[in-house]
Design an enzyme around this catalytic site. Structure first.
Site, PDB file in Angstrom:
ATOM      1  N   ASP A   1      -5.802 -52.223 -21.805  1.00  0.00           N
ATOM      2  CA  ASP A   1      -5.607 -52.928 -20.473  1.00  0.00           C
ATOM      3  C   ASP A   1      -5.462 -54.294 -21.019  1.00  0.00           C
ATOM      4  O   ASP A   1      -5.808 -54.962 -21.875  1.00  0.00           O
ATOM      5  CB  ASP A   1      -6.971 -52.773 -19.578  1.00  0.00           C
ATOM      6  CG  ASP A   1      -6.564 -53.282 -18.086  1.00  0.00           C
ATOM      7  OD1 ASP A   1      -6.696 -52.003 -17.317  1.00  0.00           O
ATOM      8  OD2 ASP A   1      -6.459 -54.269 -17.901  1.00  0.00           O
TER       9      ASP A   1
ATOM     10  N   ASN B   1      -0.451 -45.768 -17.175  1.00  0.00           N
ATOM     11  CA  ASN B   1      -0.971 -45.920 -15.689  1.00  0.00           C
ATOM     12  C   ASN B   1      -0.916 -47.401 -15.317  1.00  0.00           C
ATOM     13  O   ASN B   1      -1.383 -47.423 -14.039  1.00  0.00           O
ATOM     14  CB  ASN B   1      -2.439 -45.497 -15.755  1.00  0.00           C
ATOM     15  CG  ASN B   1      -3.283 -45.598 -14.753  1.00  0.00           C
ATOM     16  OD1 ASN B   1      -2.954 -45.147 -13.824  1.00  0.00           O
ATOM     17  ND2 ASN B   1      -4.660 -46.315 -14.715  1.00  0.00           N
TER      18      ASN B   1
ATOM     19  N   TYR C   1       7.947 -51.986  -5.208  1.00  0.00           N
ATOM     20  CA  TYR C   1       6.951 -50.977  -5.599  1.00  0.00           C
ATOM     21  C   TYR C   1       7.619 -49.773  -5.610  1.00  0.00           C
ATOM     22  O   TYR C   1       7.403 -48.818  -6.591  1.00  0.00           O
ATOM     23  CB  TYR C   1       5.678 -51.105  -4.859  1.00  0.00           C
ATOM     24  CG  TYR C   1       4.518 -50.054  -5.314  1.00  0.00           C
ATOM     25  CD1 TYR C   1       4.397 -48.750  -4.756  1.00  0.00           C
ATOM     26  CD2 TYR C   1       3.708 -50.538  -6.390  1.00  0.00           C
ATOM     27  CE1 TYR C   1       3.570 -48.010  -5.154  1.00  0.00           C
ATOM     28  CE2 TYR C   1       2.864 -49.618  -6.630  1.00  0.00           C
ATOM     29  CZ  TYR C   1       2.618 -48.431  -6.128  1.00  0.00           C
ATOM     30  OH  TYR C   1       1.684 -47.617  -6.714  1.00  0.00           O
TER      31      TYR C   1
ATOM     32  N   ALA D   1      10.725 -48.891  -5.672  1.00  0.00           N
ATOM     33  CA  ALA D   1      12.040 -48.586  -6.709  1.00  0.00           C
ATOM     34  C   ALA D   1      11.355 -48.501  -7.881  1.00  0.00           C
ATOM     35  O   ALA D   1      11.712 -47.554  -8.756  1.00  0.00           O
ATOM     36  CB  ALA D   1      12.620 -50.088  -6.646  1.00  0.00           C
TER      37      ALA D   1
ATOM     38  N   LYS E   1       8.429 -46.858  -8.692  1.00  0.00           N
ATOM     39  CA  LYS E   1       7.775 -45.675  -8.678  1.00  0.00           C
ATOM     40  C   LYS E   1       8.849 -44.653  -8.825  1.00  0.00           C
ATOM     41  O   LYS E   1       8.752 -43.744  -9.431  1.00  0.00           O
ATOM     42  CB  LYS E   1       6.758 -45.536  -7.730  1.00  0.00           C
ATOM     43  CG  LYS E   1       5.536 -46.220  -7.913  1.00  0.00           C
ATOM     44  CD  LYS E   1       4.873 -46.219  -9.223  1.00  0.00           C
ATOM     45  CE  LYS E   1       3.652 -47.118  -9.391  1.00  0.00           C
ATOM     46  NZ  LYS E   1       3.143 -46.888 -10.791  1.00  0.00           N
TER      47      LYS E   1
ATOM     48  N   VAL F   1      -5.016 -43.961  -3.266  1.00  0.00           N
ATOM     49  CA  VAL F   1      -6.346 -43.946  -3.724  1.00  0.00           C
ATOM     50  C   VAL F   1      -7.463 -44.875  -3.992  1.00  0.00           C
ATOM     51  O   VAL F   1      -6.777 -46.125  -3.824  1.00  0.00           O
ATOM     52  CB  VAL F   1      -6.132 -43.722  -5.288  1.00  0.00           C
ATOM     53  CG1 VAL F   1      -7.415 -42.908  -5.921  1.00  0.00           C
ATOM     54  CG2 VAL F   1      -5.110 -42.600  -5.665  1.00  0.00           C
TER      55      VAL F   1
HETATM   56  N1  LIG Z   1      -4.507 -46.920  -5.912  1.00  0.00           N
HETATM   57  C1  LIG Z   1      -3.202 -46.300  -5.078  1.00  0.00           C
HETATM   58  O1  LIG Z   1      -3.429 -46.004  -3.922  1.00  0.00           O
HETATM   59  C2  LIG Z   1      -2.293 -45.467  -5.986  1.00  0.00           C
HETATM   60  C3  LIG Z   1      -2.121 -45.959  -7.431  1.00  0.00           C
HETATM   61  N2  LIG Z   1      -1.037 -45.545  -8.082  1.00  0.00           N
HETATM   62  C4  LIG Z   1      -0.684 -45.907  -9.193  1.00  0.00           C
HETATM   63  O2  LIG Z   1      -2.010 -45.630 -10.251  1.00  0.00           O
HETATM   64  C5  LIG Z   1      -2.067 -46.617 -11.408  1.00  0.00           C
HETATM   65  C6  LIG Z   1      -3.249 -47.245 -11.544  1.00  0.00           C
HETATM   66  O3  LIG Z   1      -3.327 -48.344 -10.380  1.00  0.00           O
HETATM   67  P1  LIG Z   1      -5.143 -48.283  -9.836  1.00  0.00           P
HETATM   68  O4  LIG Z   1      -5.935 -47.546 -10.763  1.00  0.00           O
HETATM   69  O5  LIG Z   1      -4.796 -47.711  -8.376  1.00  0.00           O
HETATM   70  O6  LIG Z   1      -5.156 -49.674  -9.405  1.00  0.00           O
HETATM   71  P2  LIG Z   1      -5.911 -50.655 -10.470  1.00  0.00           P
HETATM   72  O7  LIG Z   1      -5.491 -52.107  -9.947  1.00  0.00           O
HETATM   73  O8  LIG Z   1      -7.311 -50.280 -10.152  1.00  0.00           O
HETATM   74  O9  LIG Z   1      -5.859 -50.668 -11.999  1.00  0.00           O
HETATM   75  C7  LIG Z   1      -4.553 -50.976 -12.549  1.00  0.00           C
HETATM   76  C8  LIG Z   1      -4.972 -51.370 -13.924  1.00  0.00           C
HETATM   77  O10 LIG Z   1      -3.669 -51.586 -14.558  1.00  0.00           O
HETATM   78  C9  LIG Z   1      -4.124 -52.939 -15.565  1.00  0.00           C
HETATM   79  N3  LIG Z   1      -2.817 -53.592 -15.681  1.00  0.00           N
HETATM   80  C10 LIG Z   1      -2.128 -54.195 -14.809  1.00  0.00           C
HETATM   81  N4  LIG Z   1      -1.097 -54.880 -15.328  1.00  0.00           N
HETATM   82  C11 LIG Z   1      -1.127 -54.764 -16.823  1.00  0.00           C
HETATM   83  C12 LIG Z   1      -0.412 -54.989 -17.923  1.00  0.00           C
HETATM   84  N5  LIG Z   1       0.681 -55.993 -17.813  1.00  0.00           N
HETATM   85  N6  LIG Z   1      -0.745 -54.427 -19.076  1.00  0.00           N
HETATM   86  C13 LIG Z   1      -1.840 -53.816 -19.042  1.00  0.00           C
HETATM   87  N7  LIG Z   1      -2.927 -53.328 -18.082  1.00  0.00           N
HETATM   88  C14 LIG Z   1      -2.246 -53.957 -16.904  1.00  0.00           C
HETATM   89  C15 LIG Z   1      -4.955 -53.873 -14.468  1.00  0.00           C
HETATM   90  O11 LIG Z   1      -5.667 -54.456 -15.393  1.00  0.00           O
HETATM   91  C16 LIG Z   1      -5.884 -52.517 -14.177  1.00  0.00           C
HETATM   92  O12 LIG Z   1      -7.050 -52.128 -14.825  1.00  0.00           O
HETATM   93  C17 LIG Z   1      -0.774 -47.458 -11.077  1.00  0.00           C
HETATM   94  O13 LIG Z   1       0.342 -47.472 -11.701  1.00  0.00           O
HETATM   95  C18 LIG Z   1      -0.433 -47.341  -9.430  1.00  0.00           C
HETATM   96  O14 LIG Z   1       0.617 -47.637  -9.074  1.00  0.00           O
HETATM   97  C19 LIG Z   1      -0.110 -44.522  -7.468  1.00  0.00           C
HETATM   98  C20 LIG Z   1      -0.578 -44.147  -6.298  1.00  0.00           C
HETATM   99  C21 LIG Z   1      -1.677 -44.581  -5.469  1.00  0.00           C
HETATM  100  C1  LIG Z   2       2.636 -50.853  -1.451  1.00  0.00           C
HETATM  101  C2  LIG Z   2       1.290 -50.004  -1.297  1.00  0.00           C
HETATM  102  C3  LIG Z   2       1.220 -48.663  -2.367  1.00  0.00           C
HETATM  103  C4  LIG Z   2      -0.248 -48.302  -2.585  1.00  0.00           C
HETATM  104  C5  LIG Z   2      -0.228 -47.662  -3.718  1.00  0.00           C
HETATM  105  C6  LIG Z   2       0.591 -46.225  -3.636  1.00  0.00           C
HETATM  106  O1  LIG Z   2       1.253 -45.976  -4.491  1.00  0.00           O
HETATM  107  C7  LIG Z   2       0.264 -45.381  -2.454  1.00  0.00           C
HETATM  108  C8  LIG Z   2       1.402 -44.378  -1.844  1.00  0.00           C
HETATM  109  C9  LIG Z   2       0.972 -43.619  -0.963  1.00  0.00           C
HETATM  110  C10 LIG Z   2       1.707 -42.824  -0.047  1.00  0.00           C
HETATM  111  C11 LIG Z   2       3.199 -43.098  -0.140  1.00  0.00           C
HETATM  112  C12 LIG Z   2       3.747 -42.284   0.924  1.00  0.00           C
HETATM  113  C13 LIG Z   2       5.120 -42.760   1.094  1.00  0.00           C
HETATM  114  C14 LIG Z   2       5.822 -41.648   1.920  1.00  0.00           C
HETATM  115  C15 LIG Z   2       7.358 -42.112   2.505  1.00  0.00           C
HETATM  116  O2  LIG Z   2       7.963 -40.823   1.882  1.00  0.00           O
HETATM  117  C16 LIG Z   2       7.434 -42.260   3.931  1.00  0.00           C
HETATM  118  O3  LIG Z   2       6.934 -40.936   4.421  1.00  0.00           O
HETATM  119  C17 LIG Z   2       6.759 -43.296   4.496  1.00  0.00           C
HETATM  120  C18 LIG Z   2       6.803 -43.727   5.850  1.00  0.00           C
HETATM  121  C19 LIG Z   2       6.171 -44.555   6.566  1.00  0.00           C
HETATM  122  C20 LIG Z   2       6.216 -44.752   8.002  1.00  0.00           C
HETATM  123  O4  LIG Z   2       7.439 -45.447   8.259  1.00  0.00           O
HETATM  124  O5  LIG Z   2       5.592 -44.370   8.655  1.00  0.00           O
END
Ligand SMILES: NC(=O)C1=CN([C@@H]2O[C@H](COP(=O)(O)OP(=O)(O)OC[C@H]3O[C@@H](n4cnc5c(N)ncnc54)[C@H](O)[C@@H]3O)[C@@H](O)[C@H]2O)C=CC1
Ligand SMILES: CCCCCC(=O)CC\C=C/C=C/C=C/[C@@H](O)[C@@H](O)CCCC(=O)O
Length: 262
Positions: free
Chosen positions: A28, A83, A143, A145, A147, A178
């Site tokens: 990290d 991650n 974001y 794009a 993903k 999450v």
């Molecule tokens: N929390 C959510 O709702 C969701 C998260 N994700 C994805 O899950 C993954 C983990 O995120 P979370 O645990 O939710 O967030 P978080 O913010 O708790 O963890 C992200 C981690 O990545 C580290 N990080 C950031 N930039 C970095 C870099 N340049 N080099 C090394 N480490 C770096 C941060 O220090 C942090 O520990 C991410 O890719 C996020 O996009 C996917 C779907 C939903």
């Molecule tokens: C920018 C916030 C990102 C937070 C971390 C995540 O990656 C969460 C992603 C969780 C769910 C995403 C669902 C996307 C659904 C789309 O297909 C569409 O259904 C969203 C439509 C939203 C609306 O206009 O009601």
């Protein structure tokens, strides 16, 4: 890399993972988070089961050096989870560099150590996308794009690995919202920029369907690690279910509507 859940949730989240593995390297860019996590895991599993390495996934030198140190110390990499991720629609180049560039870099660097043609033992790489990697989140186009890019890149690399007999499976995890530190950045104009007025969309989505706990996401991660039939597979997980997503074999096989160009 950036494998970071909140300390409590990580302990729950990787319970099976640490027991399952001989050793877990935590990478990290945030030293305090990494040290705190290592300390918690040391108490849970003993001091010799994890090690924290400070590295920025956007730095080739950092990331390459850390993976080389890990392989020199432990001899191999069996599982890599890319991650690291952020939300920043203002500084979008940084978001692309971390969310997509970091996954590309981690995949390429790890394959150098893992692929059998290099004398590696094979293994599995799990790249963390999002459900925003399967459908657009209007409040976060960059974001979204990145993903989508993680899904496309990882599926393509899984095909490469199969064709080239790397012996490395590459899979994708697409979680719903999450409960982690990341969600707090969603509520700041500093991170969402001009799309901030649309943040209610995500709030409504969470109000309607809730949020996942990190330990549930970790269980989904372990499915992609342990099921040796999975390569190039996309596992989507939301509060109701965990499902493998089916894609058409070819772009032209998507459901289509003909258009006359006359
Ligand atoms: N929390 C959510 O709702 C969701 C998260 N994700 C994805 O899950 C993954 C983990 O995120 P979370 O645990 O939710 O967030 P978080 O913010 O708790 O963890 C992200 C981690 O990545 C580290 N990080 C950031 N930039 C970095 C870099 N340049 N080099 C090394 N480490 C770096 C941060 O220090 C942090 O520990 C991410 O890719 C996020 O996009 C996917 C779907 C939903
Ligand atoms: C920018 C916030 C990102 C937070 C971390 C995540 O990656 C969460 C992603 C969780 C769910 C995403 C669902 C996307 C659904 C789309 O297909 C569409 O259904 C969203 C439509 C939203 C609306 O206009 O009601």
């Amino acid at each position: 890399p950036g494998t970071r859940f909140k300390t409590l949730t990580l302990t729950q989240a990787v319970d099976g993972l640490v027991v399952f593995l001989l050793f877990v390297a935590l990478i990290d860019v945030n030293k305090s988070l990494g040290d705190e996590l290592k300390s918690t895991l040391d108490q849970e599993y003993g001091r010799d089961r994890t090690e924290f390495y400070l590295a920025d996934v956007t730095s080739e030198e950092d990331f390459k050096g850390v993976l080389e140190k890990i392989v020199k110390t432990f001899g191999r990499i069996d599982i890599l989870c890319n991650n690291a991720g952020i939300i920043n629609e203002k500084h979008w180049e940084k978001t692309i560099a971390i969310n997509l560039g970091g996954v590309v870099r981690g995949t390429y660097l790890a394959l150098e150590h893992m692929k059998k043609e290099n004398g590696g033992n094979g293994g599995v790489i799990v790249n963390i996308s999002s459900m925003a990697g399967l459908g657009p989140l209007p409040m976060a186009p960059i974001y979204t794009a990145t993903k989508h890019g993680v899904v496309g890149f990882s599926r393509a690399m899984a095909a490469v690995s199969k064709l080239a007999n790397y012996g490395v499976r590459i899979n994708i995890l697409c979680p719903w919202f999450v409960k982690t530190n990341l969600l707090s950045t969603m509520n700041s104009e500093k991170h969402i920029g001009s799309f901030f007025p649309l943040k209610g969309i995500a709030e409504t989505m969470m109000q309607n369907r809730g949020c996942l706990e990190a330990d549930v996401v970790a269980k989904a991660f372990l499915v992609l690690v342990k099921d040796e039939s999975k390569n190039g597979d996309v596992l989507m997980i939301d509060p109701d279910e965990a499902v493998f997503v089916s894609f058409p074999e070819r772009a032209q096989d998507f459901s289509t509507t003909p258009v006359s160009l006359e």
